[in-house]
Design a protein around this motif. Sequence first.
Motif, PDB file in Angstrom:
ATOM      1  N   ARG A   1      -4.934 -37.960 139.977  1.00  0.00           N
ATOM      2  CA  ARG A   1      -6.342 -37.763 140.656  1.00  0.00           C
ATOM      3  C   ARG A   1      -6.896 -36.498 140.093  1.00  0.00           C
ATOM      4  NH1 ARG A   1      -5.438 -36.732 146.652  1.00  0.00           N
ATOM      5  NH2 ARG A   1      -7.371 -35.848 146.337  1.00  0.00           N
ATOM      6  N   TRP A   2      -6.095 -35.753 139.428  1.00  0.00           N
ATOM      7  CA  TRP A   2      -6.833 -34.686 138.810  1.00  0.00           C
ATOM      8  C   TRP A   2      -8.122 -34.880 137.709  1.00  0.00           C
ATOM      9  CZ3 TRP A   2      -7.036 -33.605 133.668  1.00  0.00           C
ATOM     10  CH2 TRP A   2      -6.300 -34.332 132.593  1.00  0.00           C
ATOM     11  N   LEU A   3      -8.102 -36.055 137.305  1.00  0.00           N
ATOM     12  CA  LEU A   3      -9.053 -36.348 136.282  1.00  0.00           C
ATOM     13  C   LEU A   3      -9.859 -37.424 136.740  1.00  0.00           C
ATOM     14  CD1 LEU A   3     -10.640 -35.449 133.763  1.00  0.00           C
ATOM     15  CD2 LEU A   3      -8.687 -36.597 132.519  1.00  0.00           C
ATOM     16  N   ALA A   4      -9.621 -38.086 137.912  1.00  0.00           N
ATOM     17  CA  ALA A   4     -10.085 -39.651 137.965  1.00  0.00           C
ATOM     18  C   ALA A   4     -11.212 -39.654 138.822  1.00  0.00           C
ATOM     19  CB  ALA A   4      -8.802 -40.179 138.841  1.00  0.00           C
ATOM     20  N   GLY A   5     -11.948 -38.725 139.324  1.00  0.00           N
ATOM     21  CA  GLY A   5     -12.814 -38.517 140.191  1.00  0.00           C
ATOM     22  C   GLY A   5     -14.149 -39.540 139.808  1.00  0.00           C
ATOM     23  N   PHE A   6     -14.527 -39.357 138.429  1.00  0.00           N
ATOM     24  CA  PHE A   6     -15.797 -40.148 138.044  1.00  0.00           C
ATOM     25  C   PHE A   6     -15.397 -41.067 136.923  1.00  0.00           C
ATOM     26  CE2 PHE A   6     -17.976 -36.225 139.681  1.00  0.00           C
ATOM     27  CZ  PHE A   6     -18.761 -37.153 140.756  1.00  0.00           C
ATOM     28  N   MET A   7     -16.412 -41.903 136.618  1.00  0.00           N
ATOM     29  CA  MET A   7     -16.087 -42.634 135.356  1.00  0.00           C
ATOM     30  C   MET A   7     -17.492 -41.791 134.614  1.00  0.00           C
ATOM     31  SD  MET A   7     -16.085 -46.616 136.523  1.00  0.00           S
ATOM     32  CE  MET A   7     -16.396 -47.135 134.829  1.00  0.00           C
ATOM     33  N   VAL A   8     -17.025 -41.126 133.623  1.00  0.00           N
ATOM     34  CA  VAL A   8     -18.108 -40.038 133.228  1.00  0.00           C
ATOM     35  C   VAL A   8     -19.247 -40.796 132.382  1.00  0.00           C
ATOM     36  CG1 VAL A   8     -18.103 -38.372 131.034  1.00  0.00           C
ATOM     37  CG2 VAL A   8     -15.839 -38.579 132.729  1.00  0.00           C
ATOM     38  N   PRO A   9     -19.169 -41.965 131.730  1.00  0.00           N
ATOM     39  CA  PRO A   9     -20.455 -42.450 131.429  1.00  0.00           C
ATOM     40  C   PRO A   9     -21.360 -42.826 132.220  1.00  0.00           C
ATOM     41  CG  PRO A   9     -18.672 -43.464 130.080  1.00  0.00           C
ATOM     42  CD  PRO A   9     -18.047 -42.582 131.297  1.00  0.00           C
ATOM     43  N   GLU A  10     -20.855 -43.514 133.547  1.00  0.00           N
ATOM     44  CA  GLU A  10     -21.729 -43.741 134.726  1.00  0.00           C
ATOM     45  C   GLU A  10     -22.141 -42.466 135.340  1.00  0.00           C
ATOM     46  OE1 GLU A  10     -21.303 -46.091 138.899  1.00  0.00           O
ATOM     47  OE2 GLU A  10     -19.730 -46.327 137.373  1.00  0.00           O
ATOM     48  N   LEU A  11     -21.293 -41.463 135.355  1.00  0.00           N
ATOM     49  CA  LEU A  11     -21.871 -40.134 135.980  1.00  0.00           C
ATOM     50  C   LEU A  11     -23.153 -39.493 135.001  1.00  0.00           C
ATOM     51  CD1 LEU A  11     -21.812 -37.797 138.127  1.00  0.00           C
ATOM     52  CD2 LEU A  11     -20.012 -36.795 136.802  1.00  0.00           C
ATOM     53  N   ALA A  12     -22.620 -39.526 133.648  1.00  0.00           N
ATOM     54  CA  ALA A  12     -23.622 -39.082 132.748  1.00  0.00           C
ATOM     55  C   ALA A  12     -25.129 -39.598 132.798  1.00  0.00           C
ATOM     56  CB  ALA A  12     -23.096 -39.067 131.505  1.00  0.00           C
ATOM     57  N   PHE A  13     -25.039 -41.085 133.041  1.00  0.00           N
ATOM     58  CA  PHE A  13     -26.415 -41.760 132.935  1.00  0.00           C
ATOM     59  C   PHE A  13     -27.051 -41.404 134.119  1.00  0.00           C
ATOM     60  CE2 PHE A  13     -28.354 -45.556 134.955  1.00  0.00           C
ATOM     61  CZ  PHE A  13     -29.273 -45.811 133.798  1.00  0.00           C
ATOM     62  N   ARG A  14     -26.307 -41.379 135.384  1.00  0.00           N
ATOM     63  CA  ARG A  14     -26.984 -40.842 136.632  1.00  0.00           C
ATOM     64  C   ARG A  14     -27.598 -39.640 136.566  1.00  0.00           C
ATOM     65  NH1 ARG A  14     -26.788 -42.815 141.934  1.00  0.00           N
ATOM     66  NH2 ARG A  14     -26.230 -44.699 141.080  1.00  0.00           N
ATOM     67  N   ILE A  15     -26.820 -38.623 135.887  1.00  0.00           N
ATOM     68  CA  ILE A  15     -27.526 -37.059 135.732  1.00  0.00           C
ATOM     69  C   ILE A  15     -28.708 -37.412 134.926  1.00  0.00           C
ATOM     70  CG2 ILE A  15     -26.794 -35.235 134.813  1.00  0.00           C
ATOM     71  CD1 ILE A  15     -24.026 -35.593 135.444  1.00  0.00           C
ATOM     72  N   ALA A  16     -28.666 -37.861 133.700  1.00  0.00           N
ATOM     73  CA  ALA A  16     -29.714 -37.958 132.801  1.00  0.00           C
ATOM     74  C   ALA A  16     -31.011 -38.603 133.712  1.00  0.00           C
ATOM     75  CB  ALA A  16     -29.293 -38.838 131.508  1.00  0.00           C
ATOM     76  N   ARG A  17     -30.862 -39.708 134.296  1.00  0.00           N
ATOM     77  CA  ARG A  17     -31.874 -40.463 134.858  1.00  0.00           C
ATOM     78  C   ARG A  17     -32.300 -39.524 136.049  1.00  0.00           C
ATOM     79  NH1 ARG A  17     -30.397 -46.009 137.816  1.00  0.00           N
ATOM     80  NH2 ARG A  17     -30.212 -44.581 139.698  1.00  0.00           N
ATOM     81  N   VAL A  18     -31.657 -38.851 136.871  1.00  0.00           N
ATOM     82  CA  VAL A  18     -32.026 -38.014 138.120  1.00  0.00           C
ATOM     83  C   VAL A  18     -32.564 -36.686 137.546  1.00  0.00           C
ATOM     84  CG1 VAL A  18     -31.403 -36.667 140.064  1.00  0.00           C
ATOM     85  CG2 VAL A  18     -30.504 -39.008 139.673  1.00  0.00           C
ATOM     86  N   SER A  19     -32.318 -36.202 136.352  1.00  0.00           N
ATOM     87  CA  SER A  19     -32.607 -35.023 135.571  1.00  0.00           C
ATOM     88  C   SER A  19     -34.078 -35.136 135.070  1.00  0.00           C
ATOM     89  CB  SER A  19     -31.620 -34.439 134.624  1.00  0.00           C
ATOM     90  OG  SER A  19     -32.220 -33.482 133.896  1.00  0.00           O
TER      91      SER A  19
END
Length: 172
Positions: free
Chosen positions: A68-86
């Motif tokens: 669980r220490w690194l399992a929270g997000f699928m980084v590419p999916e999160l990055a895409f959402r951050i970019a879109r919302v940003s």
Amino acid sequence: MRVLITGQAQIPPRIGMGTRMWELGKNIQRLGHEVAFVVSRRSAKEPSFEMVEGIPVHRVREWRKPSRWLAGFMVPELAFRIARVSKSMHADVVYAHLEIGCMAALLAKTFTRVPVVYGYDTLPLGEFILAGLAKEDSVKARMVEAIIRFNLAHSTAVITATQHQLELMSSQ
């Protein structure tokens, strides 16, 4: 100022890190700034988007693995959402709380050019080992340290609180 806050936490918060992130966002909003969140979606019951006390909250599905220490997000999916919302909110800054959120925000930054402030508030590597989250000189321990060093090296600014974290930052 428009601030996007991201991290591996539940909003609205139930405990711990989510409470810290939520209070930060509410306080920034009280000062007259625009705030939005991109955070974990812990279950299918949580909506992928909702307004919470007038603040937009976007959720990205979690990727659960035994570690669980690194399992929270699928980084590419999160990055895409951050970019879109940003881009849609014309964010002036992204505040990324902890390792995975920061790594994804830095990936999104390659498309948005929005500065990333890293909220470096994590356990020293020795405490990861003592807590049983990593074994000394294990791949996991080296990975945690590599991610932290990457985030420290590439973030626009870093906010931290402990002496260990300050020492690690000064060794960069």
